[in-house]
Design a protein around this motif. Structure first.
Motif, mmCIF file in Angstrom:
data_model
loop_
_atom_site.group_PDB
_atom_site.id
_atom_site.type_symbol
_atom_site.label_atom_id
_atom_site.label_comp_id
_atom_site.label_asym_id
_atom_site.label_seq_id
_atom_site.Cartn_x
_atom_site.Cartn_y
_atom_site.Cartn_z
ATOM 1 N N TYR A 48 0.846 -1.194 0.000
ATOM 2 C CA TYR A 48 0.000 0.000 0.000
ATOM 3 C C TYR A 48 0.888 1.254 0.000
ATOM 4 O O TYR A 48 0.692 2.174 -0.795
ATOM 5 N N LYS A 49 1.869 1.261 0.899
ATOM 6 C CA LYS A 49 2.794 2.393 1.008
ATOM 7 C C LYS A 49 3.576 2.580 -0.304
ATOM 8 O O LYS A 49 3.745 3.700 -0.785
ATOM 9 N N SER A 50 4.021 1.467 -0.906
ATOM 10 C CA SER A 50 4.771 1.552 -2.165
ATOM 11 C C SER A 50 3.906 2.090 -3.301
ATOM 12 O O SER A 50 4.364 2.904 -4.104
ATOM 13 N N TYR A 51 2.648 1.639 -3.385
ATOM 14 C CA TYR A 51 1.737 2.160 -4.407
ATOM 15 C C TYR A 51 1.545 3.664 -4.221
ATOM 16 O O TYR A 51 1.566 4.431 -5.181
ATOM 17 N N LYS A 52 1.367 4.077 -2.970
ATOM 18 C CA LYS A 52 1.151 5.496 -2.672
ATOM 19 C C LYS A 52 2.369 6.315 -3.099
ATOM 20 O O LYS A 52 2.232 7.361 -3.737
ATOM 21 N N GLU A 53 3.558 5.816 -2.756
ATOM 22 C CA GLU A 53 4.797 6.505 -3.137
ATOM 23 C C GLU A 53 4.975 6.554 -4.653
ATOM 24 O O GLU A 53 5.595 7.472 -5.180
ATOM 25 N N ALA A 54 4.411 5.567 -5.361
ATOM 26 C CA ALA A 54 4.514 5.522 -6.827
ATOM 27 C C ALA A 54 3.449 6.392 -7.503
ATOM 28 O O ALA A 54 3.388 6.458 -8.721
ATOM 29 N N GLY A 55 2.594 7.053 -6.701
ATOM 30 C CA GLY A 55 1.627 7.986 -7.251
ATOM 31 C C GLY A 55 0.257 7.408 -7.579
ATOM 32 O O GLY A 55 -0.535 8.057 -8.269
#
Length: 153
Positions: free
Chosen positions: A133-140
């Motif tokens: 979830y955090k990685s998706y958020k960081e990827a925009g």
């Protein structure tokens, strides 16, 4: 806008009679709906065993729900509308939707506008989902969570 829908499974009863986990069964329902909406789908599995389990489950669906699919590298050139892969054997085909069953953030996620992911009830898998979830958020990606209660046995 790139988006990810997370299905948050709120009941720890994960096993089914078919040997397919609840979140895998839910993934197959999403595959069927996306196929009926004329989308081309990549199903990214954690490993070959899971990929084969998803493949077999899709073959067992009611004929009214038939979904043309194959494991990556099988079938026609360019793959069928639904292709099932795992990290050691990845697809490069043109797909609109990624259904992620991998425990880690898929490094190829950025080529997709739409992704479906799952938060199983298992605490260890839930922690891995939080990291994705955090990685998706960081990827925009724009993120949405939908709670799902699996039926009690």
């Amino acid at each position: 806008m790139k988006k990810v829908i997370f299905y948050l499974i709120e009941n720890p009863n994960e096993a089914s009679d078919s040997g397919v986990l609840f979140h895998e069964q839910l993934a197959c329902e999403q595959i069927t709906q996306a196929w009926q909406a004329k989308q081309r789908i990549l199903v990214a599995c954690q490993n070959q065993t899971q990929a084969e389990r998803i493949d077999e489950y899709l073959w067992q669906l009611n004929t009214d729900l038939f979904v043309p699919h194959n494991l990556v590298g099988e079938g026609m050139k360019g793959g069928s509308p639904v292709e099932i892969c795992w990290p050691q054997k990845h697809s490069s085909g043109n797909r609109q939707l990624l259904i992620n069953l991998q425990e880690q953030f898929p490094e190829f996620a950025n080529v997709y506008r739409d992704i479906i992911d799952f938060v199983p009830a298992n605490e260890q898998l839930k922690a891995l989902a939080r990291a994705r979830y955090k990685s998706y958020k960081e990827a925009g990606f724009m993120l949405k969570t939908i709670p799902i209660m699996c039926a009690a046995k």
